[in-house]
Design a protein around this motif. Sequence first.
Motif, PDB file in Angstrom:
ATOM      1  N   PHE A 248      -0.363   7.665  10.684  1.00  0.00           N
ATOM      2  CA  PHE A 248       0.782   6.920   9.970  1.00  0.00           C
ATOM      3  C   PHE A 248       1.478   7.875   9.414  1.00  0.00           C
ATOM      4  O   PHE A 248       1.554   8.526   8.548  1.00  0.00           O
ATOM      5  CB  PHE A 248       0.150   5.732   8.917  1.00  0.00           C
TER       6      PHE A 248
ATOM      7  N   SER B 254       0.865  -1.221  -0.068  1.00  0.00           N
ATOM      8  CA  SER B 254      -0.054   0.060   0.091  1.00  0.00           C
ATOM      9  C   SER B 254       0.896   1.425  -0.011  1.00  0.00           C
ATOM     10  O   SER B 254       0.454   2.035  -0.427  1.00  0.00           O
ATOM     11  CB  SER B 254      -1.092   0.107   1.124  1.00  0.00           C
ATOM     12  N   ASP B 255       2.194   1.200   0.515  1.00  0.00           N
ATOM     13  CA  ASP B 255       2.890   2.323   0.190  1.00  0.00           C
ATOM     14  C   ASP B 255       3.070   2.795  -0.973  1.00  0.00           C
ATOM     15  O   ASP B 255       3.170   3.761  -1.505  1.00  0.00           O
ATOM     16  CB  ASP B 255       4.469   1.835   0.760  1.00  0.00           C
TER      17      ASP B 255
ATOM     18  N   ARG C 200       5.019  -7.846  -0.929  1.00  0.00           N
ATOM     19  CA  ARG C 200       4.722  -6.619  -1.270  1.00  0.00           C
ATOM     20  C   ARG C 200       3.463  -6.609  -2.191  1.00  0.00           C
ATOM     21  O   ARG C 200       3.362  -6.223  -3.329  1.00  0.00           O
ATOM     22  CB  ARG C 200       5.665  -5.799  -2.165  1.00  0.00           C
TER      23      ARG C 200
ATOM     24  N   ASP D 274      -7.188   4.465   4.731  1.00  0.00           N
ATOM     25  CA  ASP D 274      -6.230   3.476   5.078  1.00  0.00           C
ATOM     26  C   ASP D 274      -6.571   2.147   6.034  1.00  0.00           C
ATOM     27  O   ASP D 274      -6.672   2.420   7.110  1.00  0.00           O
ATOM     28  CB  ASP D 274      -4.772   4.018   5.300  1.00  0.00           C
TER      29      ASP D 274
ATOM     30  N   TYR E 188      -4.982  -2.526   8.705  1.00  0.00           N
ATOM     31  CA  TYR E 188      -5.338  -3.232   9.823  1.00  0.00           C
ATOM     32  C   TYR E 188      -6.826  -3.773  10.366  1.00  0.00           C
ATOM     33  O   TYR E 188      -7.197  -4.179  10.974  1.00  0.00           O
ATOM     34  CB  TYR E 188      -4.954  -2.493  11.296  1.00  0.00           C
TER      35      TYR E 188
ATOM     36  N   THR F   9      -4.076  -4.065   2.430  1.00  0.00           N
ATOM     37  CA  THR F   9      -2.598  -4.805   2.281  1.00  0.00           C
ATOM     38  C   THR F   9      -2.938  -6.222   2.627  1.00  0.00           C
ATOM     39  O   THR F   9      -3.679  -6.513   3.390  1.00  0.00           O
ATOM     40  CB  THR F   9      -1.645  -4.010   3.030  1.00  0.00           C
TER      41      THR F   9
ATOM     42  N   CYS G  90      -6.839   6.917   8.773  1.00  0.00           N
ATOM     43  CA  CYS G  90      -6.219   5.802   8.876  1.00  0.00           C
ATOM     44  C   CYS G  90      -7.247   4.869   9.927  1.00  0.00           C
ATOM     45  O   CYS G  90      -7.491   5.129  10.930  1.00  0.00           O
ATOM     46  CB  CYS G  90      -4.931   5.797   9.723  1.00  0.00           C
TER      47      CYS G  90
ATOM     48  N   SER H  95      -0.109  -7.389   3.815  1.00  0.00           N
ATOM     49  CA  SER H  95       1.334  -7.385   4.467  1.00  0.00           C
ATOM     50  C   SER H  95       0.971  -7.635   5.958  1.00  0.00           C
ATOM     51  O   SER H  95       1.907  -8.191   6.713  1.00  0.00           O
ATOM     52  CB  SER H  95       1.908  -5.895   4.542  1.00  0.00           C
ATOM     53  N   LYS H  96      -0.039  -7.367   6.391  1.00  0.00           N
ATOM     54  CA  LYS H  96      -0.418  -7.809   7.952  1.00  0.00           C
ATOM     55  C   LYS H  96      -1.149  -9.072   8.230  1.00  0.00           C
ATOM     56  O   LYS H  96      -0.525  -9.948   8.502  1.00  0.00           O
ATOM     57  CB  LYS H  96      -1.195  -6.521   8.605  1.00  0.00           C
TER      58      LYS H  96
ATOM     59  N   ASN I 237      -2.985   3.805  12.949  1.00  0.00           N
ATOM     60  CA  ASN I 237      -1.536   3.440  13.455  1.00  0.00           C
ATOM     61  C   ASN I 237      -1.008   4.960  13.764  1.00  0.00           C
ATOM     62  O   ASN I 237      -0.995   5.671  13.056  1.00  0.00           O
ATOM     63  CB  ASN I 237      -0.822   2.873  12.142  1.00  0.00           C
TER      64      ASN I 237
HETATM   65  C1  LIG Z   1      -1.359   2.420   8.339  1.00  0.00           C
HETATM   66  C2  LIG Z   1      -0.390   1.758   7.437  1.00  0.00           C
HETATM   67  N1  LIG Z   1      -0.703   1.695   6.178  1.00  0.00           N
HETATM   68  C3  LIG Z   1       0.181   1.307   5.174  1.00  0.00           C
HETATM   69  C4  LIG Z   1       1.321   0.426   5.430  1.00  0.00           C
HETATM   70  C5  LIG Z   1       2.078  -0.047   4.485  1.00  0.00           C
HETATM   71  O1  LIG Z   1       1.904  -1.367   4.212  1.00  0.00           O
HETATM   72  P1  LIG Z   1       2.515  -2.091   3.035  1.00  0.00           P
HETATM   73  O2  LIG Z   1       3.187  -3.209   3.453  1.00  0.00           O
HETATM   74  O3  LIG Z   1       1.115  -2.581   2.340  1.00  0.00           O
HETATM   75  O4  LIG Z   1       2.973  -1.047   2.126  1.00  0.00           O
HETATM   76  C6  LIG Z   1       1.584   0.204   7.027  1.00  0.00           C
HETATM   77  C7  LIG Z   1       2.703  -0.598   7.321  1.00  0.00           C
HETATM   78  O5  LIG Z   1       3.206  -0.502   8.453  1.00  0.00           O
HETATM   79  C8  LIG Z   1       0.519   1.038   7.738  1.00  0.00           C
HETATM   80  O6  LIG Z   1       0.716   0.767   9.128  1.00  0.00           O
END
Ligand SMILES: Cc1ncc(COP(=O)(O)O)c(C=O)c1O
Length: 356
Positions: free
Chosen positions: A114, A91-92, A224, A187, A190, A213, A157, A215-216, A161
Amino acid sequence: MRKKNSWLNNEINRIAWLDHYTKPEKVEGAIKLDSNENFALSKDFVTSMAFEAAKHVDLREYPLDQVGDLYAGLAKYVGVRAECVGIGSGSDQIIELLLSTLGGRHATVFSPTFSYFINRCELHGIKVYQVPLEPNFTLDKKAFVKAAKKSDLVYICSPNNPTGNQFDRQEMIEIIDSLENRLVLIDEAYVDFADYSLSRDALKRNNVVVLRTLSKAFGLAGARIGYIVSNKEFVKLFRSIIQSPYPISTLSLAIASAILADMEHVKHTIRSVKSERERVFTRLSKIDSIKIFRSDANFILIETGKNYQAISKILHSNGIVVKLLGNIANHKGCMRVTIGTQEMNDKYLKCIEQTI
Ligand SMILES: Cc1ncc(COP(=O)(O)O)c(C=O)c1O
């Protein structure tokens, strides 16, 4: 030689002084509770899924139909149509793409949030209004909407975060509906651990993009894979013009599709992280000298006050890595701690309980 006051020189100097995200340090053999990954999902499970997926891909070719498979898998998981899903390299990268194309001149966020988002806005020359959260991390809706109405882009968010909380759903809908004509980016990195998602609400609006994402909760931070959910016209624009033709590798596409096709294990780990979150919260709540904030994510924010140094030290000497945040507004000595497996959490709890 660049001229001292040239545009390029000035711009390089401006960028060089900006705050930027610092990647966590790799500590060999550490109990990693700093980046909110999902360690309840076993490494063997993810590795064997990746090996199996790798057998069916031909890395000599550009990724073509695999993208469609992933849209379908994500759409099924979220409960939307495949045409409402776009993907990116984490998502970055999607944040980056949206800022560089549709970021406008002013963005509004609440704070703390974030920090990567704020850093990237600043890099792109987007001015960020930061509306402070209340001391208990609730949102002053009126102040937020007032600032947001003066901006082109609004970032929410949810869960947030580093505070971990989600705001009231109805309140969120009211905020979004008062911000027509601005890009509203929600966003939900989570959200798999939370009570509600606004993904389906985004479909009915023409200015809302939900960012998610793998990723979590899905344990695929290294692959990625991020995605958006939005109305189909926006997604069409995103897929064809904003995003580059091959956003993620064939291997990552195949691994993501494989894990989405076998959701039972992931769902089981999400349930276990949520029950561990409750257990850790209850245990930490019994310690008078620290303050714990209720979380809807896979981490908990802790205010340790004058115990900050002592706790940091004991965690370090026991090979436990958490995100040390220091002071956040009036909250002193804050740490963000990922909820890991029961074993990881027990080691962490033992350290805290022994220190204070
Ligand atoms: C709120 C938030 N958004 C996006 C991301 C980024 O996630 P990704 O790994 O999909 O780039 C994070 C990662 O810590 C996050 O905490």
